[in-house]
Structures are given as C-alpha cells and as structure tokens.
Design a protein around this motif. Structure first.
Motif, short mmCIF file in Angstrom:
data_model
loop_
_atom_site.label_atom_id
_atom_site.label_comp_id
_atom_site.label_asym_id
_atom_site.label_seq_id
_atom_site.Cartn_x
_atom_site.Cartn_y
_atom_site.Cartn_z
N PHE A 1 2.91 11.13 14.88
CA PHE A 1 2.65 9.98 14.02
C PHE A 1 3.82 9.73 13.07
O PHE A 1 4.24 8.59 12.88
CB PHE A 1 1.37 10.22 13.21
N LEU A 2 4.36 10.78 12.48
CA LEU A 2 5.48 10.63 11.56
C LEU A 2 6.72 10.11 12.27
O LEU A 2 7.51 9.37 11.68
CB LEU A 2 5.77 11.96 10.87
N GLN A 3 6.92 10.49 13.52
CA GLN A 3 8.05 9.97 14.28
C GLN A 3 7.92 8.47 14.50
O GLN A 3 8.92 7.74 14.54
CB GLN A 3 8.15 10.68 15.63
N ALA A 4 6.70 8.00 14.64
CA ALA A 4 6.46 6.59 14.95
C ALA A 4 6.29 5.71 13.72
O ALA A 4 6.38 4.49 13.81
CB ALA A 4 5.22 6.46 15.83
N HIS A 5 6.06 6.31 12.56
CA HIS A 5 5.78 5.54 11.33
C HIS A 5 6.64 6.07 10.20
O HIS A 5 6.38 7.13 9.63
CB HIS A 5 4.30 5.64 10.96
N SER A 6 7.65 5.30 9.86
CA SER A 6 8.60 5.74 8.82
C SER A 6 8.11 5.43 7.41
O SER A 6 8.78 5.81 6.43
CB SER A 6 9.95 5.06 9.04
N ASP A 7 6.96 4.77 7.29
CA ASP A 7 6.51 4.36 5.95
C ASP A 7 5.51 5.32 5.32
O ASP A 7 4.96 5.03 4.26
CB ASP A 7 5.89 2.96 6.03
N TYR B 1 0.83 -1.20 0.00
CA TYR B 1 0.00 0.00 0.00
C TYR B 1 0.87 1.25 0.00
O TYR B 1 2.08 1.20 0.27
CB TYR B 1 -0.90 0.02 1.24
N TRP B 2 0.24 2.36 -0.32
CA TRP B 2 0.85 3.67 -0.17
C TRP B 2 0.24 4.28 1.09
O TRP B 2 -0.97 4.44 1.18
CB TRP B 2 0.54 4.56 -1.37
N HIS B 3 1.07 4.65 2.04
CA HIS B 3 0.58 5.16 3.32
C HIS B 3 0.43 6.68 3.24
O HIS B 3 1.41 7.40 3.03
CB HIS B 3 1.55 4.78 4.44
N ILE B 4 -0.80 7.15 3.43
CA ILE B 4 -1.10 8.58 3.36
C ILE B 4 -1.62 9.05 4.71
O ILE B 4 -2.55 8.44 5.28
CB ILE B 4 -2.14 8.88 2.26
N LEU B 5 -1.05 10.11 5.23
CA LEU B 5 -1.51 10.72 6.49
C LEU B 5 -2.31 11.97 6.16
O LEU B 5 -1.82 12.87 5.48
CB LEU B 5 -0.30 11.08 7.37
#
Length: 284
Positions: A68-74, A24-28
């Motif tokens: 969230f970005l600190q915890a999820h590098s993808d 998948y492509w992960h989008i925040l």
C-alpha cells in the motif's frame, strides 16, 4: 475483511487526491485484528486538524502495508502492529519503509498487544519510528495525542523536504546562469540570494569551484566575514571544517547535508562549484 455486501476488502478504495488539493490526513492502519481497525476509527471519528479530516486505509499484514505504501505516496501516518504474520513483522516493515522504500516522511507509530516480544527501549533505539505504544494504554486521549503529534511532525518534515527540493532546483538552474554571466559577479549574487531564501544572515556562505588546471579550490563569491576570501584559494579561509565539507561535495559531485551546514554541488559546462551554507547562522 468484508463489507456489507460480503465483498472482500484489503485496502480502502479511495484514490490519492491531486497534489495541492489534499483535504485530509491519510492514515494507514496495519493490524491483523479487525477489531483494532474498528476501534481505532471509532476513537478518532470526527477529528479534524488544521481544517483537514482523517482518511483511513487498511492493511492486515506487513506485506499488504508495504504494498500500500508503495502505491500511495500521500500516507502521513501508519499505525503499525508489531505482531502480525510473524512476531516481528511490524519491526521489519518499519525498517523496510525507511531503508527499502526510502520513505523518511511517513510517521510510524508502533502498537503491540504483546510488549514482551519487542521491549520498548530496544525498539526505540534500533528502529526509526516516532512512537511505541502498548494497545492497552492507548485510550482515546492518548491515541489522539500520539496521532496529532505525529501528523504535525509529518507536516514539518514535508515542509523541510519541499524547501530542500526547491532549493536544489534553484542551485541546478544556477549552473546554466553561471555560463552566461561574469562568474565572479554572479557568484556573489548567488550566496546573497541563497542566504535570503534560507532565512539566514549573509554570513558563512561560500561559493567555490575547482581550478581548471589543478586541484586548487578557488573562492568565487562570499558574504559577511568570508568576503575577503573572494578570488583567493579556499585554504586562505583557514577553516578545516569548511575545507573538508567542500572537498567532499566536489569529490562526490552531490549535495551534502550536515547538522551545521549544507553544501550544494553546481555543475555546468566547464564549471564545478560548491555553495557552502552555514546553517547555524540565523538572523537576530
């Protein structure tokens, strides 16, 4: 935000997929308006790019987005609202992503419903973002266009960075090999193999080190039109730019990257070397 059972949700609960298994492509989506989250997901529902679906996660403030970005590098893309807990919170998040988190891979699309707070020209020039849109102009087609172009850009950046990291591992391993082989013969092989790995003609590649007893820089191996400089001082090449790049690399003892060249620092027992690669040279 609450789910159907009334439980409070801050971030989507999915865990990162193992490296190499991501489908998948992960989008925040970072926005303080819950309706924007719902509309964005609806507009992009069912979209697949290169056989990968879109996975959405959610943040409702700048602080939550950074956590969230600190915890999820993808995360490949963040759709970032400009005005959340403050009038410029999105702008500050964009700056912190690049400067504090050191994340140069995630693509940032700023969105605003109040363009007067952050004029487009100033934002584009002063912040390292990839797109800037007003929410009123983001219909499905324009949103899809922005998302797809950002995801393709993310994939290109990832490929470049992974290739760079792989090359740096090879360069670091070369230091150990240099200690075990005839240094001149090995150096000539290094420059030729680096050219092959980078898809370059064997031109403009140079491997040098500082002489043990002086500041003199000696050419250990070269290819193409630099071949005559082997076992001669670097100054004999008569190229001020190369001299400057190599000296900076040896002085700083780190890899350096320029628009037209890369210089890799190699250090082993009693050896300090720099491999200069002219990245403007391409195969015909």
């Amino acid at each position: 935000m609450q789910d159907d059972n009334g439980d409070t949700l801050i971030f989507a609960p999915e865990e990162d997929a193992p490296k190499g298994e991501r489908k998948y492509w992960h989008i925040l989506i970072a926005d303080d308006d819950e309706e924007i989250h719902a509309v964005t997901k609806l507009a992009l529902a069912g979209v697949e790019l290169d056989h990968r679906t879109l996975k959405f996660s959610h943040a409702y403030s700048g602080e939550q987005a950074l956590q969230f970005l600190q915890a999820h590098s993808d995360v490949a893309l963040i759709l970032l609202d400009v005005v959340m807990e403050s009038e410029d919170s999105g702008l500050q998040v964009a700056r912190q992503i690049r400067e504090e988190l050191g994340n140069d891979e995630v693509r940032i699309v700023l969105r605003t419903g109040q363009p007067g707070y952050a004029p487009e020209e100033r934002v584009i020039l002063n912040y390292d973002i990839n797109d800037y849109k007003t929410k009123t102009e983001l219909n499905r087609v324009k949103l899809l266009t922005s998302v797809v172009s950002s995801l393709r850009s993310y994939q290109q950046i990832r490929t470049i960075n992974e290739s760079r990291r792989g090359l740096e591992k090879i360069v670091n391993a070369a230091a150990n090999l240099m200690e075990r082989h005839n240094i001149y013969n090995f150096s000539e092989g290094v420059v030729t193999q680096l050219a092959s790995l980078l898809g370059l003609n064997p031109e403009g590649l140079l491997c040098v080190r500082q002489h043990v007893d002086s500041e003199e820089i000696l050419v250990l191996g070269a290819a193409g039109h630099y071949a005559k400089g082997i076992q001669r001082p670097l100054g004999a090449i008569n190229d001020a730019k190369i001299m400057r790049y190599v000296k900076d690399c040896l002085a700083q003892q780190q890899h350096l990257y320029f628009d037209d060249a890369s210089v890799f620092f190699i250090q082993g027992k009693g050896i300090k070397a720099a491999a200069y690669i002219d990245s403007s040279q391409r195969p015909c």
